[in-house]
Design a protein around this motif. Structure first.
Motif, PDB file in Angstrom:
ATOM      1  N   ASP A 182       1.244 -20.542  -8.337  1.00  0.00           N
ATOM      2  CA  ASP A 182      -0.157 -20.147  -8.157  1.00  0.00           C
ATOM      3  C   ASP A 182      -0.670 -20.865  -6.910  1.00  0.00           C
ATOM      4  O   ASP A 182      -0.948 -22.068  -6.935  1.00  0.00           O
ATOM      5  N   LEU A 183      -0.820 -20.132  -5.807  1.00  0.00           N
ATOM      6  CA  LEU A 183      -0.993 -20.761  -4.499  1.00  0.00           C
ATOM      7  C   LEU A 183      -2.248 -20.286  -3.774  1.00  0.00           C
ATOM      8  O   LEU A 183      -2.745 -19.188  -4.008  1.00  0.00           O
ATOM      9  N   THR A 234       0.304 -20.970   5.642  1.00  0.00           N
ATOM     10  CA  THR A 234       0.718 -22.056   4.759  1.00  0.00           C
ATOM     11  C   THR A 234       0.338 -21.719   3.324  1.00  0.00           C
ATOM     12  O   THR A 234      -0.623 -20.991   3.078  1.00  0.00           O
ATOM     13  N   TYR A 235       1.115 -22.242   2.385  1.00  0.00           N
ATOM     14  CA  TYR A 235       0.884 -21.994   0.966  1.00  0.00           C
ATOM     15  C   TYR A 235       0.786 -23.346   0.262  1.00  0.00           C
ATOM     16  O   TYR A 235       1.755 -24.112   0.228  1.00  0.00           O
ATOM     17  N   SER A 236      -0.379 -23.652  -0.293  1.00  0.00           N
ATOM     18  CA  SER A 236      -0.605 -24.951  -0.916  1.00  0.00           C
ATOM     19  C   SER A 236      -1.021 -24.781  -2.374  1.00  0.00           C
ATOM     20  O   SER A 236      -1.492 -23.717  -2.784  1.00  0.00           O
ATOM     21  N   ALA A 237      -0.854 -25.864  -3.129  1.00  0.00           N
ATOM     22  CA  ALA A 237      -1.194 -25.862  -4.553  1.00  0.00           C
ATOM     23  C   ALA A 237      -2.212 -26.956  -4.837  1.00  0.00           C
ATOM     24  O   ALA A 237      -2.285 -27.960  -4.125  1.00  0.00           O
ATOM     25  N   VAL A 238      -3.001 -26.757  -5.869  1.00  0.00           N
ATOM     26  CA  VAL A 238      -3.964 -27.765  -6.300  1.00  0.00           C
ATOM     27  C   VAL A 238      -3.207 -29.019  -6.724  1.00  0.00           C
ATOM     28  O   VAL A 238      -2.173 -28.943  -7.398  1.00  0.00           O
ATOM     29  N   THR A 251       1.895 -25.924 -10.421  1.00  0.00           N
ATOM     30  CA  THR A 251       2.558 -25.426  -9.210  1.00  0.00           C
ATOM     31  C   THR A 251       2.926 -26.579  -8.283  1.00  0.00           C
ATOM     32  O   THR A 251       3.993 -26.556  -7.647  1.00  0.00           O
ATOM     33  N   ALA A 252       2.071 -27.598  -8.178  1.00  0.00           N
ATOM     34  CA  ALA A 252       2.398 -28.756  -7.346  1.00  0.00           C
ATOM     35  C   ALA A 252       3.668 -29.433  -7.860  1.00  0.00           C
ATOM     36  O   ALA A 252       4.514 -29.885  -7.068  1.00  0.00           O
TER      37      ALA A 252
END
Length: 287
Positions: free
Chosen positions: A234-235, A252-256, A261-262
């Motif tokens: 979930d990004l 870029t694709y980041s996670a909380v 997801t992190a």
């Protein structure tokens, strides 16, 4: 180009109801969805005959103020408004030096990619992936099976795409809308024209998404991906334009922080380190 102008304006006024435009409905059955031509003309402050000519493609000589009034009448967002102006002002200077088919990114950009701790891709206006970091390669590993990784071709032509994207129909709609937006900005781009032709011929889903006539500029948003090795991701994605590299962008694709997801990013990095990503050679430079 006249057909593109006509279809775009028709599709946009079909999306606006008289109630949304603040017009009286007048009762009775309407023969067209959304606004009539004369209603758009009224809202834009031009004659009905003049707007009809514009909608039929005779828009080259329209002033900026008229185009702005039409955009306001049709309640276009920033991207749709830019697309309308691109359609009306298609003339662009022809570059004196042809650019490479899939340009390699400069060394400083490669160093930036290497320093990122999240998946990152560099792609061009025809959706060719021209560079990535290791996490990006691992996350999008199905796309890199191709000898020329291309996001649009994967989405519309690869049978794995519906299972890879959490909302594949939305991914299709957004991708078609991005391609249409770029085609409006650069109508002489032969690579883009060839991509549109190929997808139109080979993908019924692309034909359906293309027929929506939407335009979209990728900036930021949320997506869910189904990765075979680590599960759902979930990004949040962010698109960064590259100064000095026309047509190239980094996504870029980041996670909380501390999210599931992190935690999966740690697993993805471990899996990536164990893989030999040279199994499927590419024509583009992959980091």
């Amino acid at each position: 180009m006249k057909d593109e102008i006509r279809d775009f304006l028709i599709s946009r006024r079909a999306n606006i109801t008289p109630e949304q435009a603040g017009l009286p409905t007048g009762g009775g059955e309407r023969r067209v969805p959304g606004l009539r031509r004369e209603e758009v003309a009224l809202l834009a402050g031009v004659s009905s005959d003049y707007y009809t000519k514009l909608e039929r493609g005779k828009i080259r000589n329209a002033s900026d103020s008229v185009l702005t009034a039409i955009a306001r009448a049709l309640q276009l967002d920033d991207v749709e408004r830019a697309h309308l102006f691109d359609l009306a002002r298609p003339t662009r200077p022809v570059p004196t030096i042809s650019e490479p088919r899939t340009p390699a990114v400069r060394d400083s950009i490669r160093r930036v990619l290497e320093g990122m701790t999240v998946p990152a891709l560099v792609y061009n206006t025809t959706h060719d992936i021209v560079a990535s970091n290791l996490l990006g390669r691992a996350m999008f590993s199905p796309i890199f099976d191709s000898d020329r990784p291309n996001l649009a071709r994967f989405i519309f032509l690869d049978s794995r795409a519906p299972g890879f994207y959490g909302d594949w129909p939305l991914a299709c709609s957004l991708t078609a809308a991005m391609i249409r937006y770029e085609a409006g900005r650069d109508p002489l781009n032969s690579e883009l024209t060839a991509l549109i032709g190929e997808l139109s011929t080979r993908s019924p889903q692309f034909r359906r998404s293309w027929a929506e006539r939407d335009v979209h500029e990728h900036r930021t948003g949320a997506k869910v991906f189904h990765h075979n090795e680590v599960g759902d991701l979930d990004l949040t994605y962010d698109v960064l334009e590259l100064p000095g590299e026309p047509g190239l962008s980094i996504t870029t694709y980041s996670a909380v922080e501390n999210s599931p997801t992190a935690e999966k990013f740690v697993l993805l990095a471990s899996w990536a380190a164990s893989q030999d990503f040279t199994t499927h050679p590419t024509r583009t430079r992959i980091i």
